[in-house]
Write an enzyme that holds these catalytic residues in place. Sequence first.
Site: not given
Ligand code: PAF
Length: 295
Positions: A148, A176, A187, A153, A150, A30, A36-37
């Site tokens: 991990e 991370v 956040r 999810q 999330d 998002m 982390g990303h």
């Molecule tokens: O983890 C996130 O950033 C979101 O939940 C995702 C997997 C991109 C779905 O909108």
Amino acid sequence: MTPIHTIADLRRALEAERRSGRTIGLVPTMGSLHRGHMTLVDRARAACEIVVVSIFVNPTQFGPGEDLATYPRDLDADLAECRAHGVDVVFAPGVEEIYPEPLATEIDVAPLSTILIGVERPGHFQGVATVVAKLFNIVGPTHAFFGEKDYQQLTVIRRMVRDLSYGIAITGVPTVREEDGLACSSRNQKLVPEDRAAAAVIAKALGEAERLIAAGVRDPGAIVAAVERTIAVEARADIRSVDLRDAETLAMVETIGETPVVVLVTVRFGDVLLIDQRTVAAAPSAKRPAKGETP
Ligand code: PAF
């Protein structure tokens, strides 16, 4: 590398890659990309020939009163990060492109979607599963990468991929952390400095859970109580949930045994909800005594 905003352009851009059988790794995000990303991106880069990052703040996974409007967004900074990490394609659609009309179809991976965070955020995991399914159908990846952190999810997505026979390899990438142990999250930047300092207590509590399990504590209630006690020392922390579950199914655990467990925590600091987790493989001494064997 310029961002692609429409489904048609994205399909065109990936057509040749798909035809030639190249591996395509998708990192759904998002935006507001952090370390982390970028670790997910690096994993995708190492494993796949083509790396696609999607940037889409998905409205359907936010409930009324949640932080959709204030969710941090900075496409230029995100693009710079993606370029620096060798991303091939950034897909950054608008809401109209993904939801031109209200959806009549929704993916609900029940009951995984309605337990734990699903109680606090009704509809959240239905929104996540549905948009991830759409992204899978749009991008057509061979691999996809999720953090991990999330954990629920990731569990929902793994189950959806299994149930719907998506031929996509899902990789969960370890969380991370900042220097003080706080899990990297978009956040975190919304925390006021006092809350940011206090939030380190979450990782400390998870470390305590891990230590107790390694020391032989087998009662999930005792672990949950210890985590709550550790976090409660911070007056700024508003504990929303602490749970210990089976690491694969998220089912409740009566006694910590041979299979890995996960400790899941959600804590609110001000109006910022932070989540974190720690998976723990029970120590060999956790082996249940065989029939007739003295524990
Ligand atoms: O983890 C996130 O950033 C979101 O939940 C995702 C997997 C991109 C779905 O909108």
